[in-house]
Design an enzyme around this catalytic site. Structure first.
Site, PDB file in Angstrom:
ATOM      1  CG  HIS A 272      -2.331  -3.855  -3.976  1.00 45.06           C
ATOM      2  ND1 HIS A 272      -3.635  -4.176  -4.291  1.00 45.06           N
ATOM      3  CD2 HIS A 272      -2.381  -2.592  -3.480  1.00 45.06           C
ATOM      4  CE1 HIS A 272      -4.417  -3.139  -4.006  1.00 45.06           C
ATOM      5  NE2 HIS A 272      -3.688  -2.170  -3.527  1.00 45.06           N
TER       6      HIS A 272
ATOM      7  CB  CYS B 280      -6.965  -0.573  -3.763  1.00 41.21           C
ATOM      8  SG  CYS B 280      -5.863   0.842  -3.765  1.00 41.21           S
TER       9      CYS B 280
END
Ligand code: ZN
Lengths: 420, 121
Positions: free
Chosen positions: A367, A94
């Protein structure tokens, strides 16, 4: 001893653009990236000729898995008209595009390039939820996955450790969620651009139109406590503690400091950058802190020559609500065990002393993992340049930070931007 | 089994061939007594594909956690014999003993590290 690090040539951020974040059936990662690229070009006050871009660094976690396509840096490069200039892809789960940003900074600081395009993209909503979870699970620590841990499960475990050590509870996680929604409602690019009151009203209306019993929640916390509205995912993490599955892209333009005024009269400067690695749950002595974030923050703040207090607002990695509490402590904004109290007191709200995740955070802005690091920096850019509209941090802030986590803490980066 | 670093005496489970603290490769096997306490946990309602296949889910969550062994090493494990639908009944610090599980892995069976509450007394 750790040495204080410096760039041998200053680096400026002179352009930034992001795509809409959301779940898009009919738009792939090229479409989203082109949207971000055009927005970035439009943001360069004095104009940008793409021919001036020397190199391209792209953060992308796993097009390989999500859409069965590797080598996305070079392939996008052609779509952008950047061929034959070099394209390099970075992967750090991420934190993939925060790593791309660092590589771009180093490439300019070394004097090798003058202008670098930094991007991030992820196109991950096309598969079934289980497929997405499997793709994200590839970044998990095998030893943890083998006994049944999921990503929410790791953060649920961190939450029980935090609750036990500091006396916090689920109610405190709810305060984070409520704030994220309030901020995202003022961010038109956000995926979940609605307050919880809006969400509740929509659910009531839907129940009414379907002839079902209309739920009666007196306030957002009652809604969040309702297991039908907010089911458990991995105790104590519930649905509204989790970021959504998202598609999106973001583009940033970095140039050598001495060239910044050719592009804009309002450049931002890279004051500090830090990156560190961390370990798994079983190897951590204290589950209530991200070792990598603490290290990266020290490195970035030392380089910037500032104390944590001087950072006026920040984007932090809130993949799950509990992560925001740990990060605001690990960044040194609040002492260990005080983060949840600060949130409860409203200190992290837009009008508080230390606004956190003014964009709505990962929780509500969305996200798309490979785009997140760059998108956090986009929000810092927007705030420092006074272009955040209804969610503008008051008082013309000069210093803002972005903190990006990879996996469950294996990678963490901290970036400090400054308006001089 | 774990490993113990001869120079610095640190214990690692699962065993490591290289000590991350002192970079030594001089390791000996360390047998574990199988007792410890719960450091942190979660009850997972939306599990990994392998766990969903075994019938775990929203109505039947499973518990995983971090266990600190008496030998001063931490492991991650499945926690058995707790009320996963009432996580408030599970407490950090509770004493545990090892309780290995045999599970179908799709291509044969595998052993999974698990613990259960240590009976009082
Ligand atoms: Zn050693």
């Amino acid at each position: 001893m750790r040495k204080k690090r410096n760039l041998s040539r200053g680096v400026a951020l002179v352009g930034a653009g992001m795509s809409q974040f959301g779940m898009f059936r009919d738009r792939d990662s090229k479409d989203l990236f082109l949207e971000a690229f055009r927005a970035m070009i439009a943001s360069v006050d004095k104009g940008l000729d793409p021919a001036d871009i020397d190199a391209f660094y792209l953060g992308n976690y796993s097009n390989d898995f999500f859409v069965r396509q590797s080598h996305w840096g070079a392939i996008l490069s052609d779509a952008l008209g950047l061929v034959p200039r070099p394209a390099t892809r970075t992967e750090g789960a991420c934190a993939s595009s925060a790593l791309a940003f660092r590589e771009g900074v180093f490439a300019i600081a070394s004097g090798f390039y003058d202008a670098v395009l930094v991007g991030g993209v992820e196109d991950m909503s096309k598969g079934a939820t289980e497929v997405v979870a499997e793709g994200l699970g590839m970044a998990a620590i095998p030893y943890e996955r083998d006994v049944g841990f999921t990503f929410p499960g790791v953060f649920g475990t961190i939450a029980t450790a935090y609750f036990d050590k500091f006396g916090a509870s689920r109610e405190h996680l709810m305060n984070v969620t409520i704030k994220s929604h309030d901020n995202a409602a003022r961010n038109p690019k956000a995926q979940l651009s609605a307050t919880l009151e809006d969400v509740m009203a929509a659910k009531k209306k839907r129940a009414e139109s379907k002839g079902r019993t209309v739920p009666n929640w007196p306030d957002p916390k009652a809604f969040l406590r309702d297991p039908r509205a907010n089911p458990v995912v991995a105790w104590p993490i519930h649905l509204f503690d989790c970021c959504p599955i998202s598609d999106g892209a973001c583009c940033l333009l970095l140039v050598g400091e001495e060239l910044a005024r050719n592009f804009t009269d309002d450049p931002l400067y890279v004051a500090g950058i830090g990156q560190a690695s961390g370990r798994g749950l079983h190897a951590s002595e204290d589950l209530t802190t991200f070792e990598a974030t603490r290290y990266a923050a020290r490195e970035a703040f030392d380089m910037a020559g500032i104390a944590a207090d001087e950072v006026q607002f920040a984007e932090v990695h809130d993949c799950f609500s509990i992560a925001e509490l740990l990060h605001i402590e690990d960044l040194g904004f609040f002492p260990a065990g005080h983060g949840y109290k600060a949130v409860e007191e409203g200190q992290t709200r837009l009008d508080g002393s230390k606004p956190i995740n003014t964009s709505g955070g990962l929780k509500c802005k969305g996200h798309p993992v490979g785009a997140t690091g760059a998108a956090q920096i986009f929000e810092v850019w927007t705030q420092l340049r006074g272009q955040a509209g209804e969610r503008q941090v008051p008082g013309h802030p000069r210093l803002g930070a972005a903190q990006n986590l990879g996996g469950t803490g294996g990678t963490s980066t901290v970036t400090v931007l400054e308006r001089r | 089994m774990g490993s113990r670093c001869l120079p610095c005496q640190a214990v690692f489970v699962p065993p490591r061939a290289l000590c991350p603290r002192c970079d030594s490769s001089a390791m000996e096997w360390q047998r574990m007594d199988g007792r410890g306490k719960l450091v942190a946990f979660t009850c997972i309602a939306i599990g990994t594909p392998a766990m969903l296949k075994q019938g775990y889910g929203r109505e039947n969550p499973y518990c995983t956690g971090v266990v600190e062994l008496e030998e001063n090493a931490r492991v991650v494990a499945r926690i058995q014999g707790v009320d996963t639908r009432n996580p408030a009944t599970i407490s950090v610090g509770m004493p545990l003993q090892v309780d290995f599980l045999r599970e179908d892995s799709g291509s044969g069976s595998r052993t999974v590290l698990a613990f259960k509450p240590l009976p009082a007394g």
